[in-house]
Motif scaffolding. Structure first.
Motif, short mmCIF file in Angstrom:
data_model
loop_
_atom_site.label_atom_id
_atom_site.label_comp_id
_atom_site.label_asym_id
_atom_site.label_seq_id
_atom_site.Cartn_x
_atom_site.Cartn_y
_atom_site.Cartn_z
N SER A 80 74.82 63.15 73.45
CA SER A 80 74.64 61.78 73.46
C SER A 80 73.16 61.70 73.13
N PRO A 81 72.85 60.25 72.79
CA PRO A 81 71.65 59.79 72.71
C PRO A 81 70.65 59.70 74.13
N ARG A 82 71.51 59.84 75.13
CA ARG A 82 70.96 59.93 76.51
C ARG A 82 70.24 61.00 76.82
N GLU A 83 70.42 62.06 75.91
CA GLU A 83 69.79 63.27 75.91
C GLU A 83 68.11 63.12 75.45
N ARG A 84 67.70 62.39 74.84
CA ARG A 84 66.49 62.04 74.24
C ARG A 84 65.41 61.78 75.24
N LEU A 92 69.09 59.35 82.04
CA LEU A 92 69.18 58.01 82.54
C LEU A 92 70.60 57.63 82.54
N THR A 93 71.05 56.88 83.40
CA THR A 93 72.59 56.36 83.36
C THR A 93 73.02 55.51 82.26
N GLU A 94 74.03 55.33 81.79
CA GLU A 94 74.41 54.36 80.82
C GLU A 94 73.89 52.95 81.26
N ALA A 95 74.07 52.63 82.54
CA ALA A 95 73.53 51.29 82.72
C ALA A 95 72.10 51.13 82.54
N ALA A 96 71.30 51.90 82.95
CA ALA A 96 70.20 52.07 82.70
C ALA A 96 69.57 51.78 81.27
N TRP A 97 70.23 52.50 80.50
CA TRP A 97 70.05 52.40 79.04
C TRP A 97 70.39 51.08 78.43
N VAL A 98 71.24 50.45 78.97
CA VAL A 98 71.81 49.00 78.56
C VAL A 98 70.71 47.93 79.10
N ASP A 99 70.21 48.10 80.36
CA ASP A 99 69.10 47.27 81.03
C ASP A 99 67.92 47.56 80.07
N LEU A 100 67.42 48.66 79.55
CA LEU A 100 66.15 49.10 78.97
C LEU A 100 66.41 48.24 77.64
#
Length: 405
Positions: A80-84, A92-100
């Protein structure tokens, strides 16, 4: 202005940007930085060809062990890109990624960013929001025009520079080193581990040109004990020593007390998947290593020899832009047994049949990584999976439990 309502929309957008689409220029990043304002987060920049992820991991572990809140930006990811983007080793949570991501898109020029640039900007906003004490940013490719080079670092760490991405950075080691040396900023401080003479000259030239200070890790920290490192392999002593030297330099400049016992704990508690990682799967030992060029394969061979390990077979694959001339003899020396070449996903994957033919009679093509792991006779010694972090990505998609310590 484009807005994302959920993480699926965001990942779809990033996929359309193209993981491997590159346009080596800092113009878009500089425009974004100027439009939004430069983040006040202090950064350490990690640049080089091999060992960037390991050095980043060691440095972050040292900083965290001394009580700092640390953000890390690394690439590529496995599943997952979230690993980066992580804060204190947590995604970070998926929701945090969307907000950012929506904040990135709201900045003029946000919609013009490439895949890597978009994530770089997202990371810096994330670290700013999280209130980290320090962000450690790993360069993606090169140095001078890498998106991470738009933020002025408090310290730049140079891991070993070798032959890689010749089609983009230049055909010689000097060309590649010159590009990476471009990450040294005017009046800044850079620290380097051991380098080939041609690469070291380029770092020295750049430091003199911009009146920066170039420090050698061997002058700032003594040797480290390979048995006390969280990342295994004799080559990790070089990365750990660079990280330790960098940490001591960084801490001293900010009056952060350091402690030898805590340093030892920081080095020992470091974890990064896919770096000489030994796991058990179906009663077989598997060694996972992202060695993806000649320099890394030499280090992998040395690590196996140092630990008295002789793989019974190897599963190998690489991207088609790799220069195989120096890699082929190193691949053959990894084992006396069969070498299995699975078909790998992605447009940049090499042709597995052609690669097997180039390696020689002990090599054979497999339809997939899963088939390669399950096929062939039982052999003495572990199975080594190496050649590309993207091959390891396919392993972790099949067996995600091995992504964490």
């Amino acid at each position: 202005m484009k807005r994302f309502s959920n993480y699926s929309e965001l990942t779809g957008y990033m996929d359309r940007l193209g993981l491997f689409h590159m346009d080596l220029s800092l113009a878009r990043m500089e425009a974004f930085r100027d439009a939004r304002g430069l983040s006040g987060v202090e950064t350490v920049h990690v640049v080089g060809t091999n060992g960037k992820g390991s050095t980043t991991t060691f440095f972050c572990s040292l900083a965290r062990a001394h009580g700092l809140k640390v953000g890390t930006f690394t690439s590529p990811h496995f599943v997952s890109p979230r690993e980066r983007i992580q804060v204190n080793r947590r995604m970070l949570t998926e929701a945090a990624w969307v907000d950012l991501a929506n904040e990135v898109m709201a900045v003029p020029g946000g919609e013009d960013l490439t895949y890597f640039e978009f994530q770089t900007c997202l990371a810096m906003i994330a670290f700013e929001r999280a209130g980290v004490d320090l962000a450690v940013m790993e360069a993606g490719l090169g140095g001078r025009f890498d998106a991470t080079n738009v933020f002025r670092p408090g310290l730049t760490l140079f891991t070993p520079i070798g032959m890689d991405h010749e089609q983009i950075l230049g055909p010689t080691l000097g060309d590649i080193a010159r590009d990476k040396a471009g990450a040294i900023h005017e009046g800044g401080v850079a620290m380097t581990g051991p380098q080939e003479p041609e690469a070291m000259v380029r770092l020295q030239e750049r430091a003199e040109q911009v009146h920066a200070r170039l420090v050698y890790s061997v002058d700032a920290a003594g040797p480290v004990d390979p048995a006390r490192l969280g990342l295994k392999g004799i080559h990790q002593t070089v990365n750990a020593r660079l990280a330790l030297a960098g940490w001591r330099w960084y801490a001293a400049g900010r009056s952060i007390p350091t402690d030898r016992v805590i340093e030892a704990f920081g080095l020992e508690s470091a974890f990064l998947p896919g770096r000489f990682q030994r796991v058990e799967l179906d009663d077989r030992e598997i060694i996972l290593d992202g060695a993806h060029n000649a320099h890394a394969l030499k280090a992998l061979n040395a690590a196996l020899d140092a630990d008295g390990i002789r793989p019974g077979r190897v599963v190998f694959a690489c991207l088609r832009d790799k220069t195989l001339t120096d890699m082929l003899p190193l691949i053959r020396t990894l084992t006396d047994g069969p070498i299995l070449i699975p078909a790998m996903e992605g447009e940049r994957a090499s042709d597995n049949h052609a690669l097997a033919s180039a390696i020689g009679e002990r090599a054979s093509a497999s339809e997939s990584l899963e088939a390669a792991l399950k096929s062939g006779p039982q052999t003495d010694g572990p199975t080594l999976v190496c050649g590309s972090l993207y091959l390891l990505s396919e392993f972790y998609i099949l067996y995600p439990r091995f992504l964490t310590a």
